[in-house]
Structure formats: structure tokens, C-alpha cells
Write a protein that holds these residues in place. Structure first.
Motif, PDB file in Angstrom:
ATOM      1  N   LEU A   1       0.831  -1.203   0.000  1.00  0.00           N
ATOM      2  CA  LEU A   1       0.000   0.000   0.000  1.00  0.00           C
ATOM      3  C   LEU A   1       0.865   1.252   0.000  1.00  0.00           C
ATOM      4  CD1 LEU A   1      -2.702  -1.063   2.607  1.00  0.00           C
ATOM      5  CD2 LEU A   1      -2.717  -1.350   0.105  1.00  0.00           C
ATOM      6  N   PRO A   2       0.474   2.264  -0.793  1.00  0.00           N
ATOM      7  CA  PRO A   2       1.233   3.507  -0.806  1.00  0.00           C
ATOM      8  C   PRO A   2       0.930   4.365   0.416  1.00  0.00           C
ATOM      9  CG  PRO A   2      -0.621   3.659  -2.318  1.00  0.00           C
ATOM     10  CD  PRO A   2      -0.627   2.261  -1.762  1.00  0.00           C
ATOM     11  N   LEU A   3       1.943   5.094   0.872  1.00  0.00           N
ATOM     12  CA  LEU A   3       1.771   6.021   1.993  1.00  0.00           C
ATOM     13  C   LEU A   3       1.902   7.470   1.536  1.00  0.00           C
ATOM     14  CD1 LEU A   3       4.034   4.145   4.594  1.00  0.00           C
ATOM     15  CD2 LEU A   3       1.536   4.134   4.480  1.00  0.00           C
ATOM     16  N   THR A   4       2.399   7.672   0.323  1.00  0.00           N
ATOM     17  CA  THR A   4       2.654   9.018  -0.199  1.00  0.00           C
ATOM     18  C   THR A   4       2.190   9.055  -1.655  1.00  0.00           C
ATOM     19  OG1 THR A   4       4.827   8.380  -1.028  1.00  0.00           O
ATOM     20  CG2 THR A   4       4.750   9.251   1.233  1.00  0.00           C
ATOM     21  N   LEU A   5       2.201  10.233  -2.234  1.00  0.00           N
ATOM     22  CA  LEU A   5       1.864  10.345  -3.659  1.00  0.00           C
ATOM     23  C   LEU A   5       2.915   9.639  -4.510  1.00  0.00           C
ATOM     24  CD1 LEU A   5       0.594  14.046  -3.886  1.00  0.00           C
ATOM     25  CD2 LEU A   5      -0.734  11.943  -3.692  1.00  0.00           C
ATOM     26  N   VAL A   6       4.191   9.753  -4.114  1.00  0.00           N
ATOM     27  CA  VAL A   6       5.262   9.038  -4.811  1.00  0.00           C
ATOM     28  C   VAL A   6       4.979   7.537  -4.766  1.00  0.00           C
ATOM     29  CG1 VAL A   6       7.716   8.407  -4.611  1.00  0.00           C
ATOM     30  CG2 VAL A   6       7.032  10.813  -4.531  1.00  0.00           C
ATOM     31  N   GLY A   7       4.590   7.048  -3.594  1.00  0.00           N
ATOM     32  CA  GLY A   7       4.234   5.641  -3.459  1.00  0.00           C
ATOM     33  C   GLY A   7       3.024   5.279  -4.311  1.00  0.00           C
ATOM     34  N   GLU A   8       2.069   6.194  -4.389  1.00  0.00           N
ATOM     35  CA  GLU A   8       0.837   5.917  -5.134  1.00  0.00           C
ATOM     36  C   GLU A   8       1.104   5.749  -6.630  1.00  0.00           C
ATOM     37  OE1 GLU A   8      -2.364   8.536  -4.047  1.00  0.00           O
ATOM     38  OE2 GLU A   8      -3.500   8.022  -5.847  1.00  0.00           O
ATOM     39  N   VAL A   9       1.867   6.655  -7.223  1.00  0.00           N
ATOM     40  CA  VAL A   9       2.125   6.511  -8.670  1.00  0.00           C
ATOM     41  C   VAL A   9       3.029   5.314  -8.944  1.00  0.00           C
ATOM     42  CG1 VAL A   9       1.720   8.926  -9.309  1.00  0.00           C
ATOM     43  CG2 VAL A   9       4.039   8.170  -8.764  1.00  0.00           C
ATOM     44  N   THR A  10       3.960   5.048  -8.038  1.00  0.00           N
ATOM     45  CA  THR A  10       4.858   3.904  -8.240  1.00  0.00           C
ATOM     46  C   THR A  10       4.074   2.596  -8.160  1.00  0.00           C
ATOM     47  OG1 THR A  10       6.656   5.195  -7.255  1.00  0.00           O
ATOM     48  CG2 THR A  10       6.999   2.819  -7.453  1.00  0.00           C
ATOM     49  N   ALA A  11       3.250   2.456  -7.141  1.00  0.00           N
ATOM     50  CA  ALA A  11       2.452   1.230  -6.990  1.00  0.00           C
ATOM     51  C   ALA A  11       1.499   1.052  -8.167  1.00  0.00           C
ATOM     52  CB  ALA A  11       1.682   1.269  -5.668  1.00  0.00           C
ATOM     53  N   LYS A  12       0.966   2.171  -8.672  1.00  0.00           N
ATOM     54  CA  LYS A  12       0.004   2.098  -9.780  1.00  0.00           C
ATOM     55  C   LYS A  12       0.702   1.686 -11.080  1.00  0.00           C
ATOM     56  CE  LYS A  12      -1.573   5.797 -12.046  1.00  0.00           C
ATOM     57  NZ  LYS A  12      -2.236   7.079 -12.342  1.00  0.00           N
ATOM     58  N   ILE A  13       1.734   2.391 -11.465  1.00  0.00           N
ATOM     59  CA  ILE A  13       2.358   2.148 -12.768  1.00  0.00           C
ATOM     60  C   ILE A  13       3.150   0.839 -12.767  1.00  0.00           C
ATOM     61  CG2 ILE A  13       3.957   3.046 -14.511  1.00  0.00           C
ATOM     62  CD1 ILE A  13       1.258   4.573 -14.304  1.00  0.00           C
ATOM     63  N   LEU A  14       3.809   0.517 -11.662  1.00  0.00           N
ATOM     64  CA  LEU A  14       4.559  -0.741 -11.586  1.00  0.00           C
ATOM     65  C   LEU A  14       3.642  -1.929 -11.258  1.00  0.00           C
ATOM     66  CD1 LEU A  14       6.809   1.408 -11.649  1.00  0.00           C
ATOM     67  CD2 LEU A  14       8.132  -0.024 -10.091  1.00  0.00           C
ATOM     68  N   GLU A  15       2.350  -1.650 -11.109  1.00  0.00           N
ATOM     69  CA  GLU A  15       1.336  -2.684 -10.882  1.00  0.00           C
ATOM     70  C   GLU A  15       1.695  -3.633  -9.735  1.00  0.00           C
ATOM     71  OE1 GLU A  15      -0.618  -4.526 -14.184  1.00  0.00           O
ATOM     72  OE2 GLU A  15      -0.220  -2.838 -15.529  1.00  0.00           O
ATOM     73  N   PHE A  16       2.104  -3.036  -8.626  1.00  0.00           N
ATOM     74  CA  PHE A  16       2.478  -3.839  -7.455  1.00  0.00           C
ATOM     75  C   PHE A  16       1.388  -4.826  -7.049  1.00  0.00           C
ATOM     76  CE2 PHE A  16       5.572  -0.707  -5.104  1.00  0.00           C
ATOM     77  CZ  PHE A  16       6.559  -0.980  -6.033  1.00  0.00           C
ATOM     78  N   ASN A  17       0.135  -4.420  -7.208  1.00  0.00           N
ATOM     79  CA  ASN A  17      -0.960  -5.219  -6.639  1.00  0.00           C
ATOM     80  C   ASN A  17      -1.872  -5.815  -7.700  1.00  0.00           C
ATOM     81  OD1 ASN A  17      -0.187  -4.732  -3.846  1.00  0.00           O
ATOM     82  ND2 ASN A  17      -0.792  -2.614  -4.267  1.00  0.00           N
ATOM     83  N   ASN A  18      -1.327  -6.074  -8.895  1.00  0.00           N
ATOM     84  CA  ASN A  18      -2.193  -6.741  -9.878  1.00  0.00           C
ATOM     85  C   ASN A  18      -2.401  -8.204  -9.452  1.00  0.00           C
ATOM     86  OD1 ASN A  18      -0.302  -8.492 -11.113  1.00  0.00           O
ATOM     87  ND2 ASN A  18       0.236  -7.015 -12.701  1.00  0.00           N
ATOM     88  N   ASP A  19      -3.383  -8.869 -10.050  1.00  0.00           N
ATOM     89  CA  ASP A  19      -3.783 -10.194  -9.568  1.00  0.00           C
ATOM     90  C   ASP A  19      -2.631 -11.193  -9.563  1.00  0.00           C
ATOM     91  OD1 ASP A  19      -6.304  -9.183  -9.263  1.00  0.00           O
ATOM     92  OD2 ASP A  19      -7.161 -10.209 -11.009  1.00  0.00           O
TER      93      ASP A  19
END
Ligand SMILES: [Zn+2]
Length: 147
Positions: A103-121
Motif C-alpha cells: 500500500l502507498p503512503l505518499t503520492l510518490v508511493g501511489e504513482v509507483t504502486a500504480k504504474i509498476l502494478e504492485f498489486n495486480n492479480d
């Protein structure tokens, strides 16, 4: 653009410095089917050098999803946010592990988790399996999470 050459010595240095973990999702290189690769934090396309302070160790998924991007925009304001930089940022400042989700804690974390698809199925399934066999997080990954 041709891919810059990363010799074996530099690759070993990057891998050892990272404790053999992907510096983005913290999976161990032996636990991911395609292993880990050397990533240019600032891509060559954007002028990044092939020197250790611009290099990170990344699993094939994180590296592929990141590509030559440097960040992304957050809607609705289209604010441009850079990615997490393993050389200058602490993982635990930008992310936290919650069961099998990163889970992201910051905006930097949010875009990184989203684009790098950390949590895809697929990645969550892989992480779930690794958690059941006590391979995620590894002791080295736990140190990054608690630093
Ligand atoms: Zn990764």
C-alpha cells in the motif's frame, strides 16, 4: 536506442547492494520466475547514466512496467509525480505491506504502486504463495520495511 552495457562486476555490485531484492516490490531474485535486472532509475532516454547511483535492482515485472517512465500523473488535477527512487528514498516512508498488498503512503508511493502494478492479480497471487512458504518478506525485505 541501444541498451547500455552493464558488465558482470557492476551487476554483482547492484545485486549485492540490494540484498538480492527487487528494490521496488522487495521480492527476492530467487523467488521471481524471471529473476531481477538492473534498472536505470532515470532512464537512458531521459539522460540517466549507467553508474551505480542511477541504478537499482528490479524484478522483471517492476522493470517492465516502469519502462523508461520517470513518474506519472494523478487525476483529476494531472499533477506530475515522480516514481520512488531507491537511491534517495526509504521504502518504508513510501509503502507498507498489508497482508499481500503493498500500500502507498505518499503520492510518490501511489504513482509507483500504480504504474509498476504492485498489486495486480498475478503479483498478489505470487506474493500470497511466497508468504505461505515464508519467502516474503525475507529477513532482508523486513529490514527495508522497518527501516
Ligand atoms: Zn519488483
Amino acid at each position: 536506442m541501444s541498451r547500455p552495457y552493464i558488465n558482470e562486476e557492476l551487476r554483482r555490485l547492484i545485486s549485492e547492494r540490494a540484498d538480492h531484492l527487487c528494490e521496488y516490490c522487495l521480492i527476492h531474485e530467487e523467488d521471481t520466475f524471471l529473476g531481477c535486472q538492473v534498472d536505470h532509475i532515470v532512464s537512458v532516454k531521459h539522460g540517466g547514466s549507467t553508474e551505480s547511483d542511477n541504478l537499482a535492482y528490479a524484478c522483471a515485472f517492476c522493470n517492465r512496467y516502469k519502462g523508461s517512465d520517470l513518474g506519472s500523473v494523478l487525476l483529476p488535477n494531472r499533477e506530475l509525480i515522480r516514481f520512488f527512487d531507491p537511491r534517495h528514498n526509504r521504502w518504508s516512508h513510501h509503502f507498507q505491506l498489508s497482508e499481500l498488498m503493498i500500500l502507498p503512503l505518499t503520492l510518490v508511493g501511489e504513482v509507483t504502486a500504480k504504474i509498476l502494478e504492485f498489486n495486480n492479480d498475478d503479483r498478489c497471487l505470487e506474493r500470497q504463495f511466497l508468504i505461505t512458504i515464508n519467502r516474503y518478506p525475507t529477513a532482508a525485505a523486513l529490514r527495508q520495511m522497518e527501516r
